[in-house]
Structures are given as C-alpha cells and as structure tokens.
Design a protein around this motif. Structure first.
Motif, short mmCIF file in Angstrom:
data_model
loop_
_atom_site.label_atom_id
_atom_site.label_comp_id
_atom_site.label_asym_id
_atom_site.label_seq_id
_atom_site.Cartn_x
_atom_site.Cartn_y
_atom_site.Cartn_z
N VAL A 162 32.65 25.46 10.30
CA VAL A 162 31.73 26.58 10.04
C VAL A 162 30.26 26.15 9.91
O VAL A 162 29.42 26.61 10.67
CB VAL A 162 32.14 27.40 8.79
CG1 VAL A 162 31.21 28.61 8.60
CG2 VAL A 162 33.58 27.86 8.90
N THR A 163 29.93 25.30 8.96
CA THR A 163 28.52 25.00 8.71
C THR A 163 28.11 23.61 9.19
O THR A 163 26.96 23.22 9.00
CB THR A 163 28.19 25.13 7.21
OG1 THR A 163 29.01 24.21 6.46
CG2 THR A 163 28.44 26.54 6.71
N ALA A 164 29.02 22.86 9.81
CA ALA A 164 28.68 21.50 10.23
C ALA A 164 27.52 21.49 11.22
O ALA A 164 26.61 20.65 11.11
CB ALA A 164 29.91 20.83 10.85
N TRP A 165 27.53 22.42 12.16
CA TRP A 165 26.45 22.49 13.15
C TRP A 165 25.12 22.78 12.45
O TRP A 165 24.10 22.15 12.74
CB TRP A 165 26.77 23.56 14.18
CG TRP A 165 25.72 23.72 15.24
CD1 TRP A 165 25.64 23.06 16.44
CD2 TRP A 165 24.57 24.58 15.19
NE1 TRP A 165 24.53 23.47 17.14
CE2 TRP A 165 23.85 24.40 16.40
CE3 TRP A 165 24.09 25.50 14.26
CZ2 TRP A 165 22.68 25.09 16.69
CZ3 TRP A 165 22.91 26.19 14.53
CH2 TRP A 165 22.22 25.98 15.74
N MET A 166 25.11 23.73 11.54
CA MET A 166 23.88 24.08 10.82
C MET A 166 23.26 22.85 10.16
O MET A 166 22.05 22.61 10.23
CB MET A 166 24.16 25.11 9.72
CG MET A 166 24.74 26.41 10.15
SD MET A 166 25.03 27.44 8.64
CE MET A 166 26.10 28.71 9.31
N ARG A 167 24.12 22.08 9.48
CA ARG A 167 23.63 20.98 8.66
C ARG A 167 23.13 19.80 9.49
O ARG A 167 22.49 18.90 8.94
CB ARG A 167 24.72 20.54 7.68
CG ARG A 167 24.95 21.56 6.57
CD ARG A 167 26.02 21.16 5.58
NE ARG A 167 27.37 21.49 6.03
CZ ARG A 167 28.28 20.63 6.39
NH1 ARG A 167 28.01 19.32 6.34
NH2 ARG A 167 29.47 21.02 6.79
N ARG A 168 23.39 19.80 10.79
CA ARG A 168 22.89 18.73 11.66
C ARG A 168 21.58 19.09 12.36
O ARG A 168 20.98 18.24 13.01
CB ARG A 168 23.93 18.38 12.74
CG ARG A 168 25.10 17.59 12.25
CD ARG A 168 25.74 16.81 13.40
NE ARG A 168 25.87 17.63 14.59
CZ ARG A 168 26.88 18.48 14.82
NH1 ARG A 168 27.83 18.62 13.93
NH2 ARG A 168 26.92 19.19 15.94
N GLN A 169 21.15 20.33 12.23
CA GLN A 169 19.95 20.76 12.94
C GLN A 169 18.69 20.37 12.17
O GLN A 169 18.52 20.75 11.02
CB GLN A 169 19.98 22.27 13.17
CG GLN A 169 21.23 22.77 13.87
CD GLN A 169 21.54 22.01 15.13
OE1 GLN A 169 20.71 21.94 16.05
NE2 GLN A 169 22.73 21.43 15.20
#
Length: 261
Positions: A162-169
């Motif tokens: 869910v939020t893994a992509w967000m936290r890498r941006q």
C-alpha cells in the motif's frame, strides 16, 4: 475534508490463520480493532477493506456486523483495494490501520493525523522511529497521494504493501510521530503468532473485558512493566533491533502523553 480510517482485513495468515475472527474476550479481534478505530476524534468514515474471495466472506460479514462500511477487492493488490475503499466513501484523508492490532490507540492516531495536517507533510506515521510498541502502527496521507500510488506503482511488493511506493518518493515529504522509545519500543502488541494471541487474551483475563477493551497505550505499557510475566508471553517474537529510518522523516514530533485521569 472527509477523514476515513481504512482497515485491511483478511482470513488468511501463514502463522495464525483466521486470526482476525479469533475471540478476544466477548468480541472478535476484528471487532476490537474496529471499535477502537471508531473512537478516533474527527473520524467521518470507518471502512474495512476485505478480499473478494469466498474464503473471506466471514470477515466481511463480521465487519458489516460491527457497523463498518465494507469494500471488497483484490487479495494481492491491496493498494487497489485501498484506493477503491477511499473512493467508495469520498475520502479526502486516509488513515491506514491493519486488523492485527487489537490495542490500537485512537489518541496516538489522533496525534499522527494532527501531525499530517499541521506540518504540511504529504505523509505521516508513527513507525519511522521505533519508539512505540509494535501494534500501534498507523499512517495518514491525502487520498490523492493514494490514488497517485495506485496509478504509478508497478512492482508487486508496492501493490501488496500500500504505502511502500509513497515512502520511496523523494518528492513526498514525510513526518513521524516519535514514541518515547526505551523499553516501549521492545513491547509487542501485534497479532501474528499464537503467543501473540495468548498475550492479548492474558491482558483481557487480567483486566476484565470492560477495562481491557479500552486500555490506552500508556496504561498498557505500565501494566507490561509492572507485570513482566505478561510481556514475557510473546517476548520471543519481539524485535529489539527494529530498524528506525528517522532520516526519511523531514519532520519529527514527540508523542504527547495524555493527562492522567
């Protein structure tokens, strides 16, 4: 501004199948989580995002019986399930909670939401610094960021978590509510192993249903300190070396203990 908590819940679990439907006192684990979520100050909608497979029908039925808005979707693409849930209730802000946290604390969550709103960050949580017991985790972010992740995240792990992509941006500014640390960070209140369920049930047996159902983080931490045999029940599964990624958080705010009753 519509604030929704979305709780992901499913029947499957490699270590403890059906854990969210296990009884904990007079109610199920899922019922305990949803009841606590409902106490979040300023909450507009409580949604339970459940896989659409037949094996999860009982989970969906329990969530509906608890009064949650139930949205069903892919079991493996949890990101799309979350986005569908946010759209279903017209959420502007989303709080992500998992269904294996029967001692979720709405006051801790309130402070995470306040941090998101007051800091100007794009995303806030209480886990980038390992200062709280495992089992109080929550994340808050605008629905638009969730929808952006749904459109752009491609890796299977990003669709699952869910939020893994967000936290890498790099463009996503992140804030963290920092817990007190010390022995608090070594406590384990999440539900993943049979011993975790034993711990949760021991708390209910010791305190009684009425008190255990609503015990907050500071009081449960104090109980674990004063009753070491309680915390020892699932201590073998605690992770004292939980990684902190404080460098990822451009904004850090300390948790404020509520005034004593």
């Amino acid at each position: 501004m519509t604030l929704a908590i979305i709780v992901q819940a499913r029947a499957g679990s490699s270590r403890l199948p059906g854990k969210v439907l296990e009884p904990l006192g007079a109610a199920s684990v899922l019922a305990r989580v949803l009841a606590r979520c409902r106490r979040l100050e300023g909450l507009d909608d409580l949604v339970c995002a459940v896989p659409d497979s037949a094996g999860n029908d009982a989970v969906a039925a329990e969530a509906k019986a608890c009064g949650a808005h139930v949205v069903r979707g892919s079991e493996t693409d949890v990101l799309s399930r979350y986005a569908d849930a946010a759209r279903a209730v017209g959420a502007d802000e989303v709080v992500r909670v998992t269904s294996d946290c029967p001692f979720f604390d709405p006051e801790v969550c309130r402070q995470v939401v306040a941090l998101l709103r007051e800091s100007g960050a794009d995303y806030a949580n209480n886990t980038m610094i390992a200062g709280f017991p495992q089992g109080l985790d929550c994340e808050a972010f605008p629905a638009e960021l969730l929808f952006k992740a749904e459109r752009q995240a491609k890796a299977p792990a990003d669709r699952e978590h869910v939020t893994a992509w967000m936290r890498r941006q790099h463009a996503v500014s992140m804030a963290c509510l920092r817990g007190p640390g010390g022995d608090a960070g070594a406590l384990r209140w999440t539900l993943d192993y049979p011993e975790d369920l034993d711990f949760c049930r021991a708390v209910f047996e010791r305190l009684g249903d009425a008190r255990a159902a609503w015990i907050d983080y500071p009081k449960l931490a104090a109980l674990c300190r004063s009753t070491p045999e309680l915390a020892a029940i699932n201590a073998a599964h605690a992770d004292p070396s939980r990684a902190s990624v404080a460098a990822a958080a451009s904004i850090v705010r300390d948790y404020t203990f509520p005034q004593a009753d």
